[in-house]
Motif scaffolding. Structure first.
Motif, PDB file in Angstrom:
ATOM      1  N   GLY A 211       0.806  -1.202   0.000  1.00 40.36           N
ATOM      2  CA  GLY A 211       0.000   0.000   0.000  1.00 40.36           C
ATOM      3  C   GLY A 211       0.843   1.257   0.000  1.00 40.36           C
ATOM      4  N   PHE A 212       0.182   2.398  -0.081  1.00 41.17           N
ATOM      5  CA  PHE A 212       0.757   3.743  -0.188  1.00 41.17           C
ATOM      6  C   PHE A 212       1.179   4.003  -1.653  1.00 41.17           C
ATOM      7  N   GLY A 213       0.749   5.128  -2.173  1.00 43.05           N
ATOM      8  CA  GLY A 213       1.210   5.575  -3.483  1.00 43.05           C
ATOM      9  C   GLY A 213       0.540   4.918  -4.674  1.00 43.05           C
ATOM     10  N   ILE A 214      -0.635   4.313  -4.474  1.00 46.70           N
ATOM     11  CA  ILE A 214      -1.348   3.650  -5.569  1.00 46.70           C
ATOM     12  C   ILE A 214      -2.629   4.431  -5.837  1.00 46.70           C
ATOM     13  N   ARG A 215      -2.726   5.004  -7.014  1.00 48.35           N
ATOM     14  CA  ARG A 215      -3.854   5.905  -7.305  1.00 48.35           C
ATOM     15  C   ARG A 215      -4.563   5.586  -8.622  1.00 48.35           C
ATOM     16  N   THR A 216      -4.009   4.705  -9.427  1.00 53.56           N
ATOM     17  CA  THR A 216      -4.580   4.425 -10.752  1.00 53.56           C
ATOM     18  C   THR A 216      -4.696   2.917 -10.957  1.00 53.56           C
ATOM     19  N   VAL A 237     -10.452   7.845  -0.823  1.00 55.14           N
ATOM     20  CA  VAL A 237     -10.918   8.869   0.112  1.00 55.14           C
ATOM     21  C   VAL A 237     -11.028  10.223  -0.584  1.00 55.14           C
ATOM     22  N   SER A 238     -10.146  10.486  -1.546  1.00 52.42           N
ATOM     23  CA  SER A 238     -10.223  11.735  -2.314  1.00 52.42           C
ATOM     24  C   SER A 238     -11.511  11.821  -3.120  1.00 52.42           C
ATOM     25  N   GLU A 239     -11.959  10.697  -3.671  1.00 50.15           N
ATOM     26  CA  GLU A 239     -13.224  10.661  -4.407  1.00 50.15           C
ATOM     27  C   GLU A 239     -14.392  10.956  -3.468  1.00 50.15           C
ATOM     28  N   ILE A 240     -14.328  10.404  -2.263  1.00 49.40           N
ATOM     29  CA  ILE A 240     -15.374  10.672  -1.269  1.00 49.40           C
ATOM     30  C   ILE A 240     -15.359  12.142  -0.876  1.00 49.40           C
ATOM     31  N   ALA A 241     -14.143  12.682  -0.656  1.00 47.89           N
ATOM     32  CA  ALA A 241     -14.012  14.089  -0.247  1.00 47.89           C
ATOM     33  C   ALA A 241     -14.542  15.042  -1.298  1.00 47.89           C
ATOM     34  N   ALA A 242     -14.468  14.626  -2.563  1.00 45.64           N
ATOM     35  CA  ALA A 242     -14.949  15.474  -3.656  1.00 45.64           C
ATOM     36  C   ALA A 242     -16.467  15.510  -3.734  1.00 45.64           C
ATOM     37  N   GLY A 243     -17.125  14.728  -2.896  1.00 47.78           N
ATOM     38  CA  GLY A 243     -18.584  14.735  -2.867  1.00 47.78           C
ATOM     39  C   GLY A 243     -19.233  13.982  -4.010  1.00 47.78           C
ATOM     40  N   LYS A 244     -18.501  13.060  -4.602  1.00 46.10           N
ATOM     41  CA  LYS A 244     -19.052  12.323  -5.739  1.00 46.10           C
ATOM     42  C   LYS A 244     -20.137  11.351  -5.278  1.00 46.10           C
ATOM     43  N   PRO A 245     -21.074  11.034  -6.158  1.00 48.99           N
ATOM     44  CA  PRO A 245     -22.113  10.061  -5.800  1.00 48.99           C
ATOM     45  C   PRO A 245     -21.499   8.710  -5.470  1.00 48.99           C
ATOM     46  N   VAL A 246     -22.196   7.953  -4.626  1.00 42.32           N
ATOM     47  CA  VAL A 246     -21.695   6.641  -4.219  1.00 42.32           C
ATOM     48  C   VAL A 246     -21.412   5.755  -5.429  1.00 42.32           C
ATOM     49  N   GLU A 247     -22.282   5.817  -6.437  1.00 38.84           N
ATOM     50  CA  GLU A 247     -22.087   4.974  -7.630  1.00 38.84           C
ATOM     51  C   GLU A 247     -20.778   5.316  -8.333  1.00 38.84           C
ATOM     52  N   ASP A 248     -20.444   6.597  -8.396  1.00 43.01           N
ATOM     53  CA  ASP A 248     -19.201   7.013  -9.045  1.00 43.01           C
ATOM     54  C   ASP A 248     -17.977   6.587  -8.232  1.00 43.01           C
ATOM     55  N   ILE A 249     -18.082   6.674  -6.928  1.00 41.82           N
ATOM     56  CA  ILE A 249     -16.985   6.231  -6.065  1.00 41.82           C
ATOM     57  C   ILE A 249     -16.740   4.740  -6.277  1.00 41.82           C
ATOM     58  N   LEU A 250     -17.817   3.968  -6.297  1.00 41.20           N
ATOM     59  CA  LEU A 250     -17.686   2.523  -6.459  1.00 41.20           C
ATOM     60  C   LEU A 250     -17.195   2.155  -7.850  1.00 41.20           C
ATOM     61  N   SER A 251     -17.548   2.941  -8.844  1.00 40.26           N
ATOM     62  CA  SER A 251     -17.033   2.709 -10.194  1.00 40.26           C
ATOM     63  C   SER A 251     -15.522   2.908 -10.241  1.00 40.26           C
ATOM     64  N   PHE A 252     -15.047   3.936  -9.545  1.00 38.00           N
ATOM     65  CA  PHE A 252     -13.607   4.176  -9.453  1.00 38.00           C
ATOM     66  C   PHE A 252     -12.920   3.014  -8.734  1.00 38.00           C
ATOM     67  N   VAL A 253     -13.519   2.566  -7.630  1.00 35.24           N
ATOM     68  CA  VAL A 253     -12.959   1.424  -6.896  1.00 35.24           C
ATOM     69  C   VAL A 253     -12.904   0.197  -7.796  1.00 35.24           C
ATOM     70  N   ALA A 254     -13.955  -0.014  -8.570  1.00 41.25           N
ATOM     71  CA  ALA A 254     -13.993  -1.173  -9.461  1.00 41.25           C
ATOM     72  C   ALA A 254     -12.869  -1.135 -10.491  1.00 41.25           C
ATOM     73  N   SER A 255     -12.522   0.055 -10.948  1.00 45.12           N
ATOM     74  CA  SER A 255     -11.427   0.160 -11.923  1.00 45.12           C
ATOM     75  C   SER A 255     -10.093  -0.198 -11.287  1.00 45.12           C
ATOM     76  N   LEU A 256      -9.904   0.207 -10.029  1.00 38.64           N
ATOM     77  CA  LEU A 256      -8.689  -0.143  -9.308  1.00 38.64           C
ATOM     78  C   LEU A 256      -8.631  -1.637  -9.019  1.00 38.64           C
ATOM     79  N   ALA A 257      -9.771  -2.206  -8.626  1.00 36.86           N
ATOM     80  CA  ALA A 257      -9.817  -3.637  -8.335  1.00 36.86           C
ATOM     81  C   ALA A 257      -9.540  -4.442  -9.599  1.00 36.86           C
ATOM     82  N   ALA A 258     -10.090  -4.010 -10.713  1.00 40.32           N
ATOM     83  CA  ALA A 258      -9.858  -4.709 -11.979  1.00 40.32           C
ATOM     84  C   ALA A 258      -8.381  -4.680 -12.342  1.00 40.32           C
TER      85      ALA A 258
END
Length: 263
Positions: A211-216, A237-258
């Motif tokens: 962990g640490f330093g992984i953003r994409t 956490v940055s996506e959450i801080a930006a006030g994005k909808p939950v669906e958008d946050i989870l979509s970002f997480v899904a891209s990282l998980a993939a």
């Protein structure tokens, strides 16, 4: 076996790398935080790290510090964090949850009381960043006796003399911090991480997660390719801080998980 141990055993049998995500409990509010948490497994998250808000988070960078402040200002407490875990367990009894934080709130609660409550709520492991191995009798040993994994951090400055001490009572997995410094700092580099992961794996049979330093998604894939998996925190956490909808946050997480799962 704990949920953590069985999850890593399954992933190893499948020849897959793990994707671990971090969120701060109660950030930006309990309802949003719980909605994100409930959606993480469906987004491909294998293990959830749940931050316990604390007033003096010395190992955290600005992104995580601000998340903790938002949570605390919203009234988040240890009791409410435990309740959040209970609410998650009503819909998911499989995904491992690791509570990550600092010792003070646990000490204030009392170790035995805390461990009983954590077990009852459905927490599977602990990462307590300000308790060194020399203090294992404080929490690490009691936690393991209570059936919780105690996950230790190894860093680029953990040399061969120090490493056995770090590993001696660690269970679940080893969290390798890819860079020196605080969370959310420089980008992780697979070429730097690979030999360090190999050095740790030569001393333990536990999975090594970086962990640490992984953003994409690209970095997620490259780091997972040289370890047993990767952890992403500040970027989510940055996506959450930006006030994005939950669906958008989870979509970002899904891209990282993939990214991690394609390694």
């Amino acid at each position: 076996m704990t949920r953590i141990e069985s999850t890593f055993a399954r992933l190893q049998a499948e020849g897959r790398k793990a994707f671990v995500s971090y969120i701060m409990a109660g950030d930006p509010d309990v309802d949003t935080s719980l909605a994100v948490m409930k959606g993480l497994p469906g987004a491909g998250v294998d293990v959830i790290e749940l931050g316990l808000p604390f007033t003096d988070p010395m190992a955290d960078g600005e992104t995580i510090q601000l998340a903790g402040q938002r949570a605390l200002e919203g009234g988040m407490t240890l009791d409410r964090t435990l309740q959040m875990v209970r609410d998650f367990r009503k819909v998911d009894n499989e995904t491992p949850i690791v509570m990550m934080g600092y010792y003070n709130p646990i000490y204030a609660r009392g170790v035995d009381t805390f461990l009983a409550q954590a077990n009852e709520a459905g927490i599977d492991g602990l990462i307590i960043v300000d308790l060194p191995p020399e203090e294992d009798e404080e929490l690490c040993i009691p936690a393991q006796a209570a059936g919780l994994n105690f996950i230790r951090l190894a860093t680029p400055t953990t040399d061969d003399k120090r490493l056995p001490k770090v590993l001696q009572n660690t269970s679940g997995f080893v969290y390798y911090v890819s860079i020196t410094g605080i969370t959310g700092a420089a980008a992780a580099q697979a070429a730097d991480v690979a030999p360090e992961v190999a050095r740790i794996k030569a001393k333990t049979d536990l999975p090594v997660i970086v962990g640490f330093g992984i953003r994409t998604p690209e970095t997620s894939r490259s780091i997972a390719s040289v370890a047993d998996g990767c952890v992403v925190g500040s970027a989510i956490v940055s996506e959450i801080a930006a006030g994005k909808p939950v669906e958008d946050i989870l979509s970002f997480v899904a891209s990282l998980a993939a990214g991690a799962h394609s390694a």
